[in-house]
Design a protein around this motif. Sequence first.
Motif, PDB file in Angstrom:
ATOM      1  N   GLY A 153       0.755   7.796  -0.976  1.00 25.39           N
ATOM      2  CA  GLY A 153      -0.669   7.341  -0.843  1.00 25.39           C
ATOM      3  C   GLY A 153      -1.406   8.587  -0.898  1.00 25.39           C
ATOM      4  N   ASN A 154      -1.013   9.316  -1.751  1.00 27.30           N
ATOM      5  CA  ASN A 154      -1.677  10.691  -1.950  1.00 27.30           C
ATOM      6  C   ASN A 154      -1.706  10.905  -3.415  1.00 27.30           C
ATOM      7  OD1 ASN A 154      -0.410  11.297   0.773  1.00 27.30           O
ATOM      8  ND2 ASN A 154      -2.455  12.336   0.571  1.00 27.30           N
ATOM      9  N   GLN A 200       1.012   1.549  -3.899  1.00 32.03           N
ATOM     10  CA  GLN A 200      -0.258   1.335  -4.160  1.00 32.03           C
ATOM     11  C   GLN A 200      -0.641   0.455  -5.342  1.00 32.03           C
ATOM     12  OE1 GLN A 200      -2.035   2.347  -1.897  1.00 32.03           O
ATOM     13  NE2 GLN A 200      -2.824   4.526  -2.160  1.00 32.03           N
ATOM     14  N   GLY A 240       0.781  -1.232   0.113  1.00 25.63           N
ATOM     15  CA  GLY A 240       0.001   0.034  -0.026  1.00 25.63           C
ATOM     16  C   GLY A 240       0.892   1.262  -0.168  1.00 25.63           C
ATOM     17  N   ALA A 241       0.605   2.125   1.142  1.00 30.01           N
ATOM     18  CA  ALA A 241       1.224   3.289   0.962  1.00 30.01           C
ATOM     19  C   ALA A 241       1.139   3.739   2.510  1.00 30.01           C
ATOM     20  CB  ALA A 241       0.467   4.531   0.323  1.00 30.01           C
ATOM     21  N   VAL A 242       1.866   4.614   2.975  1.00 29.06           N
ATOM     22  CA  VAL A 242       2.249   5.137   4.272  1.00 29.06           C
ATOM     23  C   VAL A 242       0.880   5.116   5.212  1.00 29.06           C
ATOM     24  CG1 VAL A 242       2.905   7.121   5.804  1.00 29.06           C
ATOM     25  CG2 VAL A 242       4.265   6.498   3.887  1.00 29.06           C
ATOM     26  N   GLN A 243      -0.120   5.701   4.686  1.00 23.91           N
ATOM     27  CA  GLN A 243      -1.533   5.520   5.329  1.00 23.91           C
ATOM     28  C   GLN A 243      -1.971   4.163   5.790  1.00 23.91           C
ATOM     29  OE1 GLN A 243      -0.705   7.682   2.795  1.00 23.91           O
ATOM     30  NE2 GLN A 243      -1.824   9.301   2.626  1.00 23.91           N
ATOM     31  N   THR A 244      -1.984   3.330   4.902  1.00 28.22           N
ATOM     32  CA  THR A 244      -2.431   1.897   5.026  1.00 28.22           C
ATOM     33  C   THR A 244      -1.320   1.116   5.831  1.00 28.22           C
ATOM     34  OG1 THR A 244      -1.916   1.677   2.418  1.00 28.22           O
ATOM     35  CG2 THR A 244      -4.216   1.883   2.999  1.00 28.22           C
ATOM     36  N   THR A 298      -6.835  12.000   4.047  1.00 26.59           N
ATOM     37  CA  THR A 298      -5.658  11.826   5.088  1.00 26.59           C
ATOM     38  C   THR A 298      -5.857  12.720   6.241  1.00 26.59           C
ATOM     39  OG1 THR A 298      -4.229  10.897   3.307  1.00 26.59           O
ATOM     40  CG2 THR A 298      -3.349  11.770   5.530  1.00 26.59           C
ATOM     41  N   ASP A 314      -7.396   4.293  -1.377  1.00 23.75           N
ATOM     42  CA  ASP A 314      -6.459   4.207  -2.303  1.00 23.75           C
ATOM     43  C   ASP A 314      -5.647   5.767  -2.813  1.00 23.75           C
ATOM     44  OD1 ASP A 314      -6.178   1.780  -3.260  1.00 23.75           O
ATOM     45  OD2 ASP A 314      -8.067   1.697  -4.701  1.00 23.75           O
ATOM     46  N   CYS A 315      -6.611   6.667  -2.671  1.00 22.01           N
ATOM     47  CA  CYS A 315      -6.603   8.098  -3.063  1.00 22.01           C
ATOM     48  C   CYS A 315      -5.539   9.031  -2.063  1.00 22.01           C
ATOM     49  CB  CYS A 315      -7.474   8.781  -3.643  1.00 22.01           C
ATOM     50  SG  CYS A 315      -8.797   9.486  -2.496  1.00 22.01           S
ATOM     51  N   GLY A 316      -5.963   8.737  -0.852  1.00 21.16           N
ATOM     52  CA  GLY A 316      -5.564   9.600   0.102  1.00 21.16           C
ATOM     53  C   GLY A 316      -6.148  11.157   0.532  1.00 21.16           C
TER      54      GLY A 316
END
Lengths: 303, 164
Positions: free
Chosen positions: B131-132, A192, A102-106, B49, B44-46
């Motif tokens: 993630g953005n 992602q 994923g990415a940082v947030q996930t 956040t 997915d799109c952030g």
Amino acid sequence: MKSFEFFAAKDSNHAVTLLAQHAANAKVKIIAGGTDLLADLKFAAHGPDVVVDISRADDLKNITMTEQGLNIGALVTHTQIMRSPLICQLFPALVDAAHTIGAVQTRNLGTLGGNLVTAVPSMDSGPTLMALEAIVTIAGNGGRRQVPLSEFFVGPRKTILKPDELLTEIIIPKQNVGKPTHFLKFGLRKGQALALVNVAASFWVDWEKNAFLAPRIALGAVAPKVIRAPQAEAYLEGRTITPEAMAEAGRVAVGDAKPISDFRASAEYRRHLVAVLTKRALEGAWALAQTRRLEGSNGKRNA
Amino acid sequence: MANVTLKVNGETRSASVPPETTLLRLLRDQFNLTGAKLGCDVGDCGACTVIVDGQPVNSCLMLVGQVEGREVLTIEGLATADHLHALQKLFEHFGSLQCGFCGPGVILSAKALLDENPDPSTQEIRDALGGNLCRCTGYTKMIEAIKGAACILRGEEVPAVKSA
């Protein structure tokens, strides 16, 4: 999202109690990081009646060395794995795998246990743990049981977990702690993206014979679940470590894979990736073994 | 209904909402904090956040019951009426946003990065923004702004920028 009842578990025992209370006569889902569950529930025609939140079960958030091996709580997040000094030192492959998710947030929300329980064949935590012959602990009303991770997965999005059971920890057994391991993922983007193929390779080195010892190769996204590559492992066992042997093991591993064609890649392309990534993962593990030997740390068994 | 009490931008807030409500819906529909955007709603799109207990997360992927007692920072809490955060100033200075829909999420991701890493490399910034999703800018001017803000927050001068 469909409406449901929500219960927050204080710890894993409380979670098991809540599951026992509700699982018999209602559809129950466990939420941890929620990154897979909520994304699914928003589109689901039928949701659960009850959601049990385990995100506050602090007893499942530890990374510790025990008698049995390296013990990772099911609620350890991918970010925590990336920042754990113990894992960074012993298993950089787990750190690399966590980083590709994923990415940082996930990664801040998503948990190791959740990644395994969702049981998507392309999961990035699976191959490294399979190559390291991880064991998982499952808690239920009747107590706790342990099974090899290889027996935990049943098929796409299916595990052996019963509705009233909870995955509590992932253990890398003592005999594999520090085993040189390398993980590689090929996705269409760096962030992602799901893996088209991911591979982990792990082996000890017999330094006297310069040979592979207990080689383990695991492949993701090329079968209904994460699989080991037994033919490639058998090919390598006891063989002298050479670039040719690693390349040939990659070709042999193609025979262990059963990929499908989908909108992300064709089966043929996935077979090609299995050969290339297996070879490179072996090269990565070999490089790590050599570095550790130079540093005098545990790049070999019976150092 | 679920009763939830949490700290939002330093203030204690409470609401009574159905348990399937996400943090994002709580912020937007109950607290009128519409800085966090509803984009993809699946992480997915952030655009959604926010920072929860110091970590950037997708507010669309947390249930209200999971944020009970936690501390949330949204874009509305970053600035005061007469004082913008260094990131906001520099995003404005560099023209780092076009349509702006991704902006609140991007700036909060950047803030969380700079809180932990006061001098990030370009690669580290790119990873932090992975993630953005921004479909307007191509990220270049955001990265320049984040580097500039990092300088300000470290107490250094912002170096002159070639493209500006």
